[in-house]
Design a protein around this motif. Structure first.
Motif, mmCIF file in Angstrom:
data_model
loop_
_atom_site.group_PDB
_atom_site.id
_atom_site.type_symbol
_atom_site.label_atom_id
_atom_site.label_comp_id
_atom_site.label_asym_id
_atom_site.label_seq_id
_atom_site.Cartn_x
_atom_site.Cartn_y
_atom_site.Cartn_z
ATOM 1 N N ILE A 165 -49.814 -22.850 -33.603
ATOM 2 C CA ILE A 165 -50.705 -21.727 -33.901
ATOM 3 C C ILE A 165 -50.725 -21.504 -35.410
ATOM 4 N N PRO A 166 -51.881 -21.457 -36.027
ATOM 5 C CA PRO A 166 -51.933 -21.217 -37.474
ATOM 6 C C PRO A 166 -51.674 -19.750 -37.789
ATOM 7 N N PRO A 167 -51.277 -19.443 -39.020
ATOM 8 C CA PRO A 167 -51.161 -18.032 -39.414
ATOM 9 C C PRO A 167 -52.511 -17.345 -39.279
ATOM 10 N N LEU A 168 -52.510 -16.169 -38.670
ATOM 11 C CA LEU A 168 -53.769 -15.484 -38.379
ATOM 12 C C LEU A 168 -53.896 -14.194 -39.173
ATOM 13 N N PRO A 169 -55.129 -13.820 -39.560
ATOM 14 C CA PRO A 169 -55.339 -12.532 -40.215
ATOM 15 C C PRO A 169 -54.848 -11.385 -39.345
ATOM 16 N N PHE A 212 -47.469 -14.849 -33.122
ATOM 17 C CA PHE A 212 -48.420 -13.732 -33.063
ATOM 18 C C PHE A 212 -47.811 -12.434 -33.612
ATOM 19 N N LYS A 213 -46.762 -12.570 -34.377
ATOM 20 C CA LYS A 213 -46.044 -11.400 -34.886
ATOM 21 C C LYS A 213 -46.962 -10.496 -35.695
ATOM 22 N N GLY A 214 -46.949 -9.208 -35.372
ATOM 23 C CA GLY A 214 -47.708 -8.225 -36.121
ATOM 24 C C GLY A 214 -49.173 -8.122 -35.765
ATOM 25 N N LEU A 215 -49.627 -8.930 -34.803
ATOM 26 C CA LEU A 215 -51.052 -8.912 -34.437
ATOM 27 C C LEU A 215 -51.283 -7.862 -33.353
ATOM 28 N N ARG A 216 -51.285 -6.627 -33.778
ATOM 29 C CA ARG A 216 -51.336 -5.506 -32.835
ATOM 30 C C ARG A 216 -52.724 -5.269 -32.251
ATOM 31 N N THR A 222 -43.786 -25.321 -23.373
ATOM 32 C CA THR A 222 -42.822 -24.226 -23.493
ATOM 33 C C THR A 222 -43.429 -23.052 -24.254
ATOM 34 N N ILE A 223 -43.100 -21.858 -23.779
ATOM 35 C CA ILE A 223 -43.513 -20.619 -24.435
ATOM 36 C C ILE A 223 -42.288 -19.722 -24.524
ATOM 37 N N GLU A 224 -41.933 -19.315 -25.711
ATOM 38 C CA GLU A 224 -40.785 -18.413 -25.853
ATOM 39 C C GLU A 224 -41.083 -17.095 -25.148
ATOM 40 N N ASP A 225 -40.048 -16.505 -24.577
ATOM 41 C CA ASP A 225 -40.222 -15.431 -23.596
ATOM 42 C C ASP A 225 -40.980 -14.217 -24.118
ATOM 43 N N ASP A 226 -40.856 -13.895 -25.386
ATOM 44 C CA ASP A 226 -41.488 -12.685 -25.935
ATOM 45 C C ASP A 226 -42.784 -12.980 -26.695
ATOM 46 N N ALA A 227 -43.269 -14.202 -26.644
ATOM 47 C CA ALA A 227 -44.378 -14.613 -27.504
ATOM 48 C C ALA A 227 -45.650 -13.817 -27.279
ATOM 49 N N PHE A 228 -45.905 -13.401 -26.031
ATOM 50 C CA PHE A 228 -47.164 -12.736 -25.700
ATOM 51 C C PHE A 228 -47.012 -11.238 -25.447
ATOM 52 N N LEU A 229 -45.897 -10.666 -25.838
ATOM 53 C CA LEU A 229 -45.698 -9.227 -25.630
ATOM 54 C C LEU A 229 -46.396 -8.448 -26.744
ATOM 55 N N LEU A 230 -47.717 -8.438 -26.662
ATOM 56 C CA LEU A 230 -48.568 -7.809 -27.664
ATOM 57 C C LEU A 230 -49.207 -6.565 -27.064
ATOM 58 N N PRO A 231 -49.272 -5.468 -27.799
ATOM 59 C CA PRO A 231 -49.679 -4.187 -27.214
ATOM 60 C C PRO A 231 -51.130 -4.118 -26.758
ATOM 61 N N ALA A 232 -52.011 -4.942 -27.334
ATOM 62 C CA ALA A 232 -53.437 -4.851 -26.993
ATOM 63 C C ALA A 232 -53.938 -6.032 -26.171
ATOM 64 N N LEU A 233 -53.073 -6.993 -25.853
ATOM 65 C CA LEU A 233 -53.521 -8.222 -25.205
ATOM 66 C C LEU A 233 -54.038 -7.957 -23.791
ATOM 67 N N GLN A 234 -55.287 -8.309 -23.562
ATOM 68 C CA GLN A 234 -55.930 -8.106 -22.261
ATOM 69 C C GLN A 234 -56.199 -9.407 -21.524
ATOM 70 N N GLU A 235 -56.460 -10.484 -22.254
ATOM 71 C CA GLU A 235 -56.803 -11.755 -21.629
ATOM 72 C C GLU A 235 -55.939 -12.872 -22.203
ATOM 73 N N LEU A 236 -55.212 -13.556 -21.329
ATOM 74 C CA LEU A 236 -54.403 -14.709 -21.714
ATOM 75 C C LEU A 236 -54.925 -15.906 -20.934
ATOM 76 N N ILE A 237 -55.549 -16.848 -21.642
ATOM 77 C CA ILE A 237 -56.221 -17.979 -21.021
ATOM 78 C C ILE A 237 -55.466 -19.243 -21.421
ATOM 79 N N ILE A 238 -54.707 -19.831 -20.477
ATOM 80 C CA ILE A 238 -53.869 -20.994 -20.807
ATOM 81 C C ILE A 238 -53.974 -22.104 -19.760
#
Length: 223
Positions: free
Chosen positions: A40-44, A65-69, A83-99
């Motif tokens: 994953i590239p660094p994101l704005p 995805f750190k800080g991408l609130r 592999t996905i680290e256990d806390d990788a997707f614990l984002l407060p606004a995430l509604q759709e996870l398409i994998i």
């Protein structure tokens, strides 16, 4: 038309270039499809939608995805994620996870804000889904886990669920209380109108007490 947003030039992609030169950044959406990315590239910080389909990404780390609130949608279809680290997707606004179309054998922890989870066409196995993974996902409406290696339906399922796709797995039985309340025959699960169980080694006619609360019968074999 949305103006192009260029992040600080310190945000470099795999190729050593600013992310928004390798990807396309339109407003707060970042499109990184077919960009030969391996991570994953660094994101704005203002990113709300990420599309990174059809790359060579093999793992997701907590810091990706750190800080991408404000991130609402992540689409990582057609990568090689195992592999996905256990806390990788614990984002407060995430509604759709398409994998879908990856190499996952397990799911990480999921955020309570999730509305749609699509993990079709992976190698998911039942031990790879944590017990009660979906209990607290009170906004989850669409759960797509078809074409995996699941032996049973992951429970409990939230009452918010509208669509459950589990076709082409290894499911052989359905407990009576998986959809309904076996102690309360007046309970109706009105939201859940779309259940796919076709392509499993199961005769659905053997479990009639599992469906009495549903507005529609599951799709699958009844012979």
């Amino acid at each position: 038309m949305d103006l192009l947003y260029y992040p600080p030039f310190g945000l470099l992609s795999d190729l050593g270039l600013p992310t928004c030169l390798v990807c396309v950044c339109l407003g707060t959406s970042v499109y990184c499809d077919d960009a030969d990315l391996e991570r994953i590239p660094p994101l704005p910080q203002e990113t709300t939608y990420l599309y990174a389909r059809f790359n060579n990404i093999s793992q997701i780390q907590t810091g990706d995805f750190k800080g991408l609130r404000k991130l609402k949608r992540i689409d990582l279809s057609g990568n090689s994620i195992s592999t996905i680290e256990d806390d990788a997707f614990l984002l407060p606004a995430l509604q759709e996870l398409i994998i879908p179309e990856n190499k996952l054998v397990s799911l990480p922890r999921l955020p309570g804000s999730l509305v749609r989870l699509d993990a079709q066409l992976n190698n998911l196995q039942s031990p790879g889904i944590l017990p009660e993974s979906f209990r607290e996902l009170k906004k989850l409406q669409f759960l797509y886990l078809s074409d995996n290696k699941l032996d049973y339906i992951p429970v409990p399922l939230p009452s918010s669920l509208r669509s459950l796709h589990l076709q082409n797995n290894h499911i052989q039985m359905i407990p009576e209380d998986i959809f309904c309340n076996a102690q309360d025959h007046t309970y109706i699960r009105r939201a859940l109108e779309d259940i796919r169980l076709d392509g499993n080694p199961i005769n659905l006619s053997l479990f009639p007490n599992a469906y009495f609360c549903l507005p529609r019968l599951p799709i699958g074999s009844y012979t």
